[in-house]
Design a protein around this motif. Structure first.
Motif, mmCIF file in Angstrom:
data_model
loop_
_atom_site.group_PDB
_atom_site.id
_atom_site.type_symbol
_atom_site.label_atom_id
_atom_site.label_comp_id
_atom_site.label_asym_id
_atom_site.label_seq_id
_atom_site.Cartn_x
_atom_site.Cartn_y
_atom_site.Cartn_z
ATOM 1 N N LEU A 45 -29.829 -42.753 -12.979
ATOM 2 C CA LEU A 45 -30.677 -43.862 -12.569
ATOM 3 C C LEU A 45 -29.978 -44.729 -11.525
ATOM 4 O O LEU A 45 -28.791 -45.036 -11.665
ATOM 5 C CB LEU A 45 -31.029 -44.724 -13.786
ATOM 6 N N ALA A 104 -31.269 -62.907 -20.331
ATOM 7 C CA ALA A 104 -31.152 -61.474 -20.665
ATOM 8 C C ALA A 104 -32.008 -60.683 -19.692
ATOM 9 O O ALA A 104 -33.149 -60.349 -19.989
ATOM 10 C CB ALA A 104 -31.574 -61.226 -22.098
ATOM 11 N N HIS A 106 -32.407 -57.644 -18.542
ATOM 12 C CA HIS A 106 -32.486 -56.191 -18.601
ATOM 13 C C HIS A 106 -33.915 -55.757 -18.284
ATOM 14 O O HIS A 106 -34.845 -56.582 -18.240
ATOM 15 C CB HIS A 106 -32.101 -55.723 -20.009
ATOM 16 N N PHE A 107 -34.109 -54.457 -18.086
ATOM 17 C CA PHE A 107 -35.442 -53.903 -17.888
ATOM 18 C C PHE A 107 -36.060 -53.623 -19.249
ATOM 19 O O PHE A 107 -35.600 -52.759 -19.979
ATOM 20 C CB PHE A 107 -35.374 -52.624 -17.051
ATOM 21 N N GLN A 108 -37.115 -54.365 -19.572
ATOM 22 C CA GLN A 108 -37.669 -54.293 -20.924
ATOM 23 C C GLN A 108 -38.777 -53.239 -21.041
ATOM 24 O O GLN A 108 -38.812 -52.484 -22.003
ATOM 25 C CB GLN A 108 -38.210 -55.652 -21.347
ATOM 26 N N TRP A 110 -41.076 -50.130 -19.045
ATOM 27 C CA TRP A 110 -40.986 -49.165 -17.955
ATOM 28 C C TRP A 110 -42.326 -48.492 -17.708
ATOM 29 O O TRP A 110 -43.088 -48.244 -18.653
ATOM 30 C CB TRP A 110 -39.959 -48.087 -18.305
ATOM 31 N N ALA B 34 -27.089 -53.623 -21.078
ATOM 32 C CA ALA B 34 -28.184 -52.976 -21.794
ATOM 33 C C ALA B 34 -27.898 -51.483 -21.906
ATOM 34 O O ALA B 34 -27.175 -50.913 -21.080
ATOM 35 C CB ALA B 34 -29.511 -53.201 -21.076
ATOM 36 N N TYR B 36 -30.024 -47.780 -22.435
ATOM 37 C CA TYR B 36 -31.330 -47.126 -22.348
ATOM 38 C C TYR B 36 -31.194 -45.674 -22.800
ATOM 39 O O TYR B 36 -30.154 -45.038 -22.599
ATOM 40 C CB TYR B 36 -31.872 -47.140 -20.920
ATOM 41 N N LEU B 46 -35.688 -48.904 -23.396
ATOM 42 C CA LEU B 46 -34.657 -49.874 -23.772
ATOM 43 C C LEU B 46 -34.278 -49.714 -25.236
ATOM 44 O O LEU B 46 -35.147 -49.668 -26.102
ATOM 45 C CB LEU B 46 -35.176 -51.287 -23.523
ATOM 46 N N TYR B 49 -29.836 -54.775 -25.728
ATOM 47 C CA TYR B 49 -29.532 -55.662 -24.626
ATOM 48 C C TYR B 49 -28.544 -56.714 -25.107
ATOM 49 O O TYR B 49 -28.273 -56.814 -26.321
ATOM 50 C CB TYR B 49 -30.804 -56.309 -24.057
ATOM 51 N N ASP B 50 -28.000 -57.462 -24.159
ATOM 52 C CA ASP B 50 -26.931 -58.425 -24.487
ATOM 53 C C ASP B 50 -25.837 -57.746 -25.313
ATOM 54 O O ASP B 50 -25.267 -58.352 -26.227
ATOM 55 C CB ASP B 50 -27.482 -59.644 -25.230
ATOM 56 N N GLN B 89 -26.324 -50.322 -18.383
ATOM 57 C CA GLN B 89 -26.651 -51.067 -17.165
ATOM 58 C C GLN B 89 -26.135 -52.489 -17.308
ATOM 59 O O GLN B 89 -26.360 -53.137 -18.340
ATOM 60 C CB GLN B 89 -28.163 -51.113 -16.926
#
Lengths: 120, 107
Positions: A45, A104, A106-108, A110, B34, B36, B46, B49-50, B89
């Motif tokens: 990615l 936070a 991040h990509f939640q 998609w 994070a 994935y 996902l 995270y954190d 990531q």
């Protein structure tokens, strides 16, 4: 239910232009950044960039700056990824994703991905 | 750019085994990390995270830890449905870079 729906697969020739889309539904995306991620065949990615539809503020990875354009239409919660002149090396699956709210980031969520094939 | 280095790049192990994947950042990222999961032919999903917060709906056999530059994803008991490639990531700074991925297979 939160959903991101991307436009369908594309087959293009080198030098052609292309614009693919990503539409959010099921929740208000007005306050979320949309991002784009590239996955070349058999590879990992790559983060391309993000845009905030509310004011169209866009941030790019240096690797993609000048190679693509990220835009958005907040009225229809849709983000776009655009090329003016495709190359064979642009062949990849492109994913959109929404970024969670700061801090936070991040990509939640998609999208399902859009396969772009560039071949003569 | 912050470089993210995952190890191993692939692993093959048995159902029920404990799996550990590491991710090292080229500079401190203050737990802005994070994880994935990407199953074959599917979009990424996902997991955490954190660094250690489990996303809603993700099985509790997945956990994350770490601080500073070094982070870990652990699967406590590998299940057949966990066959996938896993990516870390960082979102500490832009561009928000990914690790190169770790492919997990069943022996």
């Amino acid at each position: 239910e939160v959903q991101l729906v991307q436009s369908g697969a594309e087959v293009k020739k080198p030098g052609e232009s292309l614009k693919i889309s990503c539409t959010g539904s099921g929740n208000s995306f007005a306050n979320h950044w949309f991002g784009w991620v590239r996955q070349m065949p058999g590879k990992g990615l790559e983060w391309m960039g993000i845009i905030y539809p509310g004011d169209t503020d866009a941030r790019y990875s240096p690797s993609f700056q000048g190679q693509v354009t990220i835009s958005a239409d907040k009225s229809i919660t849709t983000a776009y990824l655009q090329w003016s002149s495709l190359k064979a090396s642009d062949t990849a699956i492109y994913y959109c994703a929404t970024q969670a709210t700061a801090p936070a980031e991040h990509f939640q969520h998609w999208g399902q991905g859009t396969l772009v094939t560039v071949s003569s | 750019d912050i470089q993210m280095t995952q190890s191993p790049s692939s692993l093959s192990t048995s159902v029920g085994d404990r799996v550990t994947i590491t991710c090292r950042a080229s500079q401190g990222i203050s737990n802005s990390l994070a994880w994935y999961q990407q199953e074959p032919g599917k979009a990424p999903k996902l997991l955490l995270y954190d660094a250690s917060r489990l996303e809603s709906g993700v099985p509790s056999r997945f956990s994350g830890s770490g601080s500073g530059t070094d982070y870990t994803l652990t699967i406590s008991s590998l299940q057949p449905e966990d066959v996938a490639t896993y990516y870390c990531q960082q979102y500490y700074s832009t561009p928000r870079t990914f690790g190169q991925g770790t492919k997990v297979e069943i022996k």
